[in-house]
Design an enzyme around this catalytic site. Sequence first.
Site, PDB file in Angstrom:
ATOM      1  N   ARG A  50     -32.247 -70.884  34.465  1.00 22.51           N
ATOM      2  CA  ARG A  50     -33.166 -69.868  33.949  1.00 22.51           C
ATOM      3  C   ARG A  50     -33.753 -70.311  32.616  1.00 22.51           C
ATOM      4  O   ARG A  50     -34.924 -70.050  32.311  1.00 22.51           O
ATOM      5  CB  ARG A  50     -32.443 -68.517  33.789  1.00 22.51           C
ATOM      6  CG  ARG A  50     -33.296 -67.445  33.099  1.00 22.51           C
ATOM      7  CD  ARG A  50     -32.674 -66.058  33.225  1.00 22.51           C
ATOM      8  NE  ARG A  50     -31.329 -65.986  32.694  1.00 22.51           N
ATOM      9  CZ  ARG A  50     -31.020 -65.819  31.403  1.00 22.51           C
ATOM     10  NH1 ARG A  50     -31.990 -65.745  30.491  1.00 22.51           N
ATOM     11  NH2 ARG A  50     -29.778 -65.731  31.012  1.00 22.51           N
ATOM     12  N   TYR A 102     -59.422 -59.526  37.867  1.00 21.98           N
ATOM     13  CA  TYR A 102     -58.674 -59.391  39.109  1.00 21.98           C
ATOM     14  C   TYR A 102     -58.031 -58.003  39.180  1.00 21.98           C
ATOM     15  O   TYR A 102     -57.504 -57.499  38.191  1.00 21.98           O
ATOM     16  CB  TYR A 102     -57.614 -60.490  39.167  1.00 21.98           C
ATOM     17  CG  TYR A 102     -56.549 -60.304  40.211  1.00 21.98           C
ATOM     18  CD1 TYR A 102     -56.886 -60.080  41.549  1.00 21.98           C
ATOM     19  CD2 TYR A 102     -55.208 -60.353  39.873  1.00 21.98           C
ATOM     20  CE1 TYR A 102     -55.907 -59.906  42.505  1.00 21.98           C
ATOM     21  CE2 TYR A 102     -54.217 -60.191  40.825  1.00 21.98           C
ATOM     22  CZ  TYR A 102     -54.576 -59.962  42.144  1.00 21.98           C
ATOM     23  OH  TYR A 102     -53.597 -59.783  43.087  1.00 21.98           O
ATOM     24  N   ASP A 177     -58.162 -66.455  31.344  1.00 15.76           N
ATOM     25  CA  ASP A 177     -57.693 -66.793  32.691  1.00 15.76           C
ATOM     26  C   ASP A 177     -58.669 -67.820  33.268  1.00 15.76           C
ATOM     27  O   ASP A 177     -59.836 -67.518  33.501  1.00 15.76           O
ATOM     28  CB  ASP A 177     -57.645 -65.534  33.560  1.00 15.76           C
ATOM     29  CG  ASP A 177     -57.028 -65.787  34.926  1.00 15.76           C
ATOM     30  OD1 ASP A 177     -57.251 -66.877  35.476  1.00 15.76           O
ATOM     31  OD2 ASP A 177     -56.330 -64.899  35.445  1.00 15.76           O
ATOM     32  N   LYS A 202     -53.241 -70.513  43.255  1.00  9.63           N
ATOM     33  CA  LYS A 202     -54.587 -70.777  43.750  1.00  9.63           C
ATOM     34  C   LYS A 202     -54.896 -72.279  43.716  1.00  9.63           C
ATOM     35  O   LYS A 202     -54.196 -73.049  44.324  1.00  9.63           O
ATOM     36  CB  LYS A 202     -55.599 -69.965  42.937  1.00  9.63           C
ATOM     37  CG  LYS A 202     -55.213 -68.483  42.735  1.00  9.63           C
ATOM     38  CD  LYS A 202     -54.979 -67.743  44.025  1.00  9.63           C
ATOM     39  CE  LYS A 202     -54.877 -66.232  43.870  1.00  9.63           C
ATOM     40  NZ  LYS A 202     -53.742 -65.758  43.085  1.00  9.63           N
TER      41      LYS A 202
END
Length: 391
Positions: A50, A102, A177, A202
């Site tokens: 982690r 988005y 972004d 993406k």
Amino acid sequence: MSEHKFDTKTVTLGYSPEKWNCYSVVPPIGMSTTFELEDPSTDKGYLYTRTSNPSRSQLETGIALLEDSRYALCYSSGICAIGAVVQMLSPGDHIVSDSIIYGGTYHYFNRIVPRSNITTTYIDTTNPSNVEKALKEHPNTKLVYLESPSNPLTTVCDISKIAQIVKKHEGVILAVDNTFLTPYFQKPLHLGAHVVAYSLTKYMNGHDDVCMGAVCCNDEEIYLKLKSLQNDTGLNPSPFECYLTFRGLKTLAIRMRQHMKNSIEVAKFLETHPKVVKVLHPWLPSHPQHEVAKKQASGHSGMVAFYVKGGLKEVSDLLKKFKLIGMAASLGGVHSVAEIPTVLSHASVPEDMKEQLGITNNLVRLSVGIEDAEDIIEDLNQALSVIVSFS
């Protein structure tokens, strides 16, 4: 030796076989959750997955190399990456956001973020003066958030001009972004942004088999905050997903060139079709921010938005007639896919806001893949031709 070009960087991604005793040409996948200690209180570079993991570290090194950034951090999704940026804020702080973003990001800003007593104002960032006005009206603003090009309308804002405005306001972070363009076509940090966010799901991964996000920055203070949040919140991707994305990045440059070539051909075809009302592609002269796009980016991806004659029924029928192009919610993969933003990616945006922004029922978001452009155009043409009820 001079610095390598982008295509070469995507192949090497900062990896050297000498890092491993076996001299593996492909980085091993570090599936271990815990690592042997040097002594009871000292690790040998990795302690617990982690906190850090060899596969994630290698991917972050590669992304930072492509972004020309000092730091890169990976998360389990694009929304997690954006969430990490927001979590640097404090109760009472304010966000100025692009109004066209988005739908999932809007949902997060509008429904989750307010629980931390953080508010958001949405503005049209294609006019930089709106940013200045919003910052004056909201002196508690700590984050300006942009999508450029935006999802789904491919609107483009002048990142450099907005960065100059933001820098006049101490303590305000400018985050961009860059999912639609990737560092191959645009580097927001070079344009003055403090933070770049990605949905690696993406184009960066590019094969529709990974869900992951990333944040890049140059500022050490921002990096240390984000690094701490990455560990403390545990919003980390798995080592196997990191391996897949690392592999996907190796073909980023050639994929993006093909996406761009195809999308321009498709957009030009759509502009000539009698059943298409309007086409939005930043590399078309008809795009409202065409000149801005050319100034700050070196190209565009496979994203095309277009309006057809008719309403939701006609557009739904259109998508169902596709034979090659898929109906899917995501984008940026090698396969062409289309969706109707009003009922899918932007379904959570209020109806009046969608109408105001131009996200209407006759809008199609098309992610043009790397198939032969003629085949994509043929599929579009046959689907548009068989739908006879357009008004």
